[in-house]
Design a protein around this motif. Structure first.
Motif, PDB file in Angstrom:
ATOM      1  N   GLU A 159     -23.543 -32.377 -37.609  1.00  0.00           N
ATOM      2  CA  GLU A 159     -22.466 -31.533 -38.126  1.00  0.00           C
ATOM      3  C   GLU A 159     -21.239 -31.682 -37.226  1.00  0.00           C
ATOM      4  OE1 GLU A 159     -20.977 -28.129 -40.573  1.00  0.00           O
ATOM      5  OE2 GLU A 159     -22.682 -29.469 -40.805  1.00  0.00           O
ATOM      6  N   PRO A 160     -20.197 -32.386 -37.652  1.00  0.00           N
ATOM      7  CA  PRO A 160     -18.976 -32.474 -36.829  1.00  0.00           C
ATOM      8  C   PRO A 160     -18.382 -31.082 -36.625  1.00  0.00           C
ATOM      9  CG  PRO A 160     -18.963 -34.107 -38.598  1.00  0.00           C
ATOM     10  CD  PRO A 160     -20.080 -33.167 -38.896  1.00  0.00           C
ATOM     11  N   VAL A 161     -17.948 -30.779 -35.389  1.00  0.00           N
ATOM     12  CA  VAL A 161     -17.435 -29.435 -35.124  1.00  0.00           C
ATOM     13  C   VAL A 161     -15.999 -29.413 -34.614  1.00  0.00           C
ATOM     14  CG1 VAL A 161     -19.628 -28.255 -34.834  1.00  0.00           C
ATOM     15  CG2 VAL A 161     -18.651 -29.463 -32.898  1.00  0.00           C
ATOM     16  N   PHE A 162     -15.571 -30.424 -33.851  1.00  0.00           N
ATOM     17  CA  PHE A 162     -14.159 -30.459 -33.454  1.00  0.00           C
ATOM     18  C   PHE A 162     -13.790 -31.840 -32.952  1.00  0.00           C
ATOM     19  CE2 PHE A 162     -16.306 -29.280 -29.497  1.00  0.00           C
ATOM     20  CZ  PHE A 162     -15.612 -29.956 -28.504  1.00  0.00           C
ATOM     21  N   LEU A 286     -24.019 -21.545 -35.371  1.00  0.00           N
ATOM     22  CA  LEU A 286     -23.692 -21.980 -34.011  1.00  0.00           C
ATOM     23  C   LEU A 286     -22.556 -23.004 -34.040  1.00  0.00           C
ATOM     24  CD1 LEU A 286     -24.243 -22.037 -30.978  1.00  0.00           C
ATOM     25  CD2 LEU A 286     -26.068 -23.718 -31.413  1.00  0.00           C
ATOM     26  N   ALA A 287     -22.574 -23.916 -35.000  1.00  0.00           N
ATOM     27  CA  ALA A 287     -21.515 -24.922 -35.115  1.00  0.00           C
ATOM     28  C   ALA A 287     -20.157 -24.258 -35.309  1.00  0.00           C
ATOM     29  CB  ALA A 287     -21.822 -25.875 -36.271  1.00  0.00           C
ATOM     30  N   ARG A 288     -20.102 -23.204 -36.121  1.00  0.00           N
ATOM     31  CA  ARG A 288     -18.833 -22.495 -36.329  1.00  0.00           C
ATOM     32  C   ARG A 288     -18.365 -21.819 -35.042  1.00  0.00           C
ATOM     33  NH1 ARG A 288     -21.334 -21.399 -41.393  1.00  0.00           N
ATOM     34  NH2 ARG A 288     -22.107 -19.376 -40.673  1.00  0.00           N
ATOM     35  N   CYS A 289     -19.301 -21.262 -34.283  1.00  0.00           N
ATOM     36  CA  CYS A 289     -18.940 -20.627 -33.009  1.00  0.00           C
ATOM     37  C   CYS A 289     -18.418 -21.658 -32.007  1.00  0.00           C
ATOM     38  CB  CYS A 289     -20.149 -19.901 -32.421  1.00  0.00           C
ATOM     39  SG  CYS A 289     -20.628 -18.404 -33.324  1.00  0.00           S
ATOM     40  N   ALA A 294     -13.921 -24.172 -29.076  1.00  0.00           N
ATOM     41  CA  ALA A 294     -13.151 -25.376 -28.752  1.00  0.00           C
ATOM     42  C   ALA A 294     -11.678 -25.206 -29.106  1.00  0.00           C
ATOM     43  CB  ALA A 294     -13.734 -26.580 -29.486  1.00  0.00           C
ATOM     44  N   GLU A 295     -11.400 -24.465 -30.169  1.00  0.00           N
ATOM     45  CA  GLU A 295     -10.018 -24.265 -30.588  1.00  0.00           C
ATOM     46  C   GLU A 295      -9.212 -23.557 -29.499  1.00  0.00           C
ATOM     47  OE1 GLU A 295      -6.707 -24.662 -32.904  1.00  0.00           O
ATOM     48  OE2 GLU A 295      -8.690 -25.553 -33.224  1.00  0.00           O
ATOM     49  N   THR A 296      -9.853 -22.660 -28.746  1.00  0.00           N
ATOM     50  CA  THR A 296      -9.137 -21.951 -27.682  1.00  0.00           C
ATOM     51  C   THR A 296      -8.801 -22.874 -26.516  1.00  0.00           C
ATOM     52  OG1 THR A 296     -11.155 -21.260 -26.504  1.00  0.00           O
ATOM     53  CG2 THR A 296     -10.383 -19.839 -28.291  1.00  0.00           C
TER      54      THR A 296
END
Length: 309
Positions: A159-162, A286-289, A294-296
């Motif tokens: 699952e790619p996350v960032f 967990l992937a969404r978290c 990472a966005e921060t």
């Protein structure tokens, strides 16, 4: 017959073929592991492992038992996962592996977020290079891993996350090394410092800078991102720094950070777990978290603009 503990110790020894390493993998003492293996051998009446001073190998009986024992352990994991899902999303233990160029920066953001939202979650972390994490995931020692993509394995869900952009780091006093605007074509490859073999960031750096893998770029490979950046700050060369590391590392080291112009090189980070796992909801949550955390760590437009001056 065999206990679950014995089968887990057997699986660890069959994987590592080394008593001390197997004991570490199973989180027990070496005598405890040896005693359980000896008890298994007493039950079947033959050796399961052939031992010499220099090696440990599976016996014929051990080879026959291994796939059956691993199937049983896989079924036990499935039962544990089904029970965990019944308690709700992220309510049970997760053993998470993270590669070393992500862990020091992501973990301080991720763990507080998870503790606040899912106070019952018990998180166990392991930091290692990608190949080791994938191996541990496949054999059930980890539940999921965070690593740079691609990872291609039919047993695993990815699952790619960032996306994590790369910048160039050099000593604060090394003003003549970097030209502006910085592009992938004008990186001083002969001064490129790398992590040691086995770290995926090493291969990514070579790919970004179009440098051949076999070329002797430097006579030393750092074992961690922190060590690599210490070398850079002391004028030993330059390196690629992931965006998620910039704030943490640049704040206490004398470095100059320069963004790439135009198309920015980057790596894609994913969460990976076993395809047959019963905990799909846990891992996607967990992937969404992870993505939020990472966005921060991403640099703002103002921060990037300041670096380009």
């Amino acid at each position: 017959m065999f206990t679950v503990r014995q089968m887990r110790y057997f699986d660890a020894l069959a994987t590592m073929l080394h008593f001390r390493k197997a004991a570490e993998m199973a989180h027990v003492s070496q005598p405890a592991l040896s005693a359980q293996i000896a008890e298994m051998e007493e039950i079947v009446g033959v050796q399961l492992f052939e031992r010499t001073r220099r090696s440990v190998v599976l016996s014929e009986m051990g080879q026959r038992l291994l796939p059956r024992i691993r199937n049983i352990l896989g079924e036990i994991r499935s039962l544990e996962e089904i029970a965990a899902q019944k308690r709700g999303v992220l309510q049970a233990r997760i053993r998470l592996g993270i590669i070393p160029t992500i862990a020091p920066y992501l973990v301080p953001e991720l763990i507080p977020k998870l503790r606040q939202r899912y106070p019952s979650l018990k998180m166990e972390l392991k930091e290692a290079v990608t190949s080791k994490l994938v191996e541990d995931l496949r054999i059930g020692e980890l539940d999921a891993i965070v690593a740079a993509l691609p990872i291609e394995d039919d047993m695993l869900t990815v699952e790619p996350v960032f996306r994590d952009r790369f910048l160039i780091a050099t000593s604060a006093n090394d003003n003549d090394v970097l030209s502006s605007p910085m592009t992938q074509d004008n990186v001083a490859v002969e001064r490129l410092l790398l992590l040691e073999e086995g770290h995926c960031l090493r291969d990514q750096a070579l790919a970004v800078c179009s440098a051949p893998k076999q070329r002797q770029l430097v006579n030393y490979g750092a074992t961690s991102m922190a060590t690599l950046l210490q070398m850079v700050s002391h004028g030993m060369g330059l390196t690629l720094i992931p965006e998620i590391a910039v704030r943490a590392e640049a704040s206490h080291m004398r470095m100059r950070i320069v963004p790439f112009a135009g198309a920015e090189p980057q790596r894609e980070i994913g969460l990976i777990w076993r395809r047959q796992s019963e905990r799909q909801d846990d891992f996607r949550t967990l992937a969404r978290c992870i993505a939020e955390s990472a966005e921060t760590l991403r640099l703002s437009a103002a921060e990037l603009s300041a670096l380009r001056k």
